[in-house]
Design an enzyme around this catalytic site. Sequence first.
Site, PDB file in Angstrom:
ATOM      1  CG  ASP A  94      16.069  16.738  79.199  1.00  0.00           C
ATOM      2  OD1 ASP A  94      14.898  16.526  78.849  1.00  0.00           O
ATOM      3  OD2 ASP A  94      16.383  17.242  80.287  1.00  0.00           O
ATOM      4  CE  LYS A 147      10.762  20.612  77.095  1.00  0.00           C
ATOM      5  NZ  LYS A 147      10.232  21.041  78.404  1.00  0.00           N
ATOM      6  CG  MET A 163      18.658  27.527  80.394  1.00  0.00           C
ATOM      7  SD  MET A 163      16.974  26.997  80.808  1.00  0.00           S
ATOM      8  CE  MET A 163      16.840  27.537  82.520  1.00  0.00           C
TER       9      MET A 163
END
Length: 261
Positions: free
Chosen positions: A41, A63, A175
Amino acid sequence: MSNIAPPAGKVWLVGAGPGDPDLLTLRAARLLMNARVIVHDGLVEPAILELAPKGARFVSVAKSRSRHTLQQHEINALLVREALAGNEVIRLKGGDPFVFGRGGEEAEACRAAGVPVEVVPGISAALGAAAAAQIPLTHRDAASMVTFVAGQCKGLTEQDWSGLAGKGRTLVIYMGVATAEPIAEKLIADGLAPDMPLAVIENATRPSMRVLRGPIAGLADLVQRHRVKSPALIVIGEVAAREDNALRALAREQAPLGHAF
């Protein structure tokens, strides 16, 4: 020409922890030090990647909210393809692979293709961030229940968040920086007191870590005013104020006589 197929490889879903390399598990560190293919990641600390030996091949699948290097189905296919080519693949994820890391989807894809898969747990972002900020997610005097929620989820306004946060409960939102305003509005509309304490923890366990506190009604202003960036978590509940209270009490104990707080 040989018709012998290459030996089947394996996929390891490895948790990289909340950021600080010292918080890797021993097993994760050993796997990285012998790795040949690492699919990682974007939020994994460079110092963690440096544990890999020279010659290891790195594939970033970073991402962000607006851009994905690869879509999830492409990541699944990549893991399967590398393993079927005979490679042992380290799929390195921030936090824990099975806590908002899509590790379950990747494990299912591997099993469906006949690829052996093993999971190496990591300290989740929520646990690491709260500990680094000295915020107890549970406390006998403040909270006996913890809920983890993804703040970027679609259909936020249609979901029932009543009961997720409040007296005796802690809510941790992953998030949630980009959706701070609708999150606060949603929680208050579903019954949360506007003055419920919260903490925003940015870059947890890293040298640049910040802990910002305020009431839920001021969440959007707090995030905007301090220009909070991901990775960041939001901890909502009475526990979010406990570290501040402890520091104030310590200051009172250590203050000379006659000093007012």
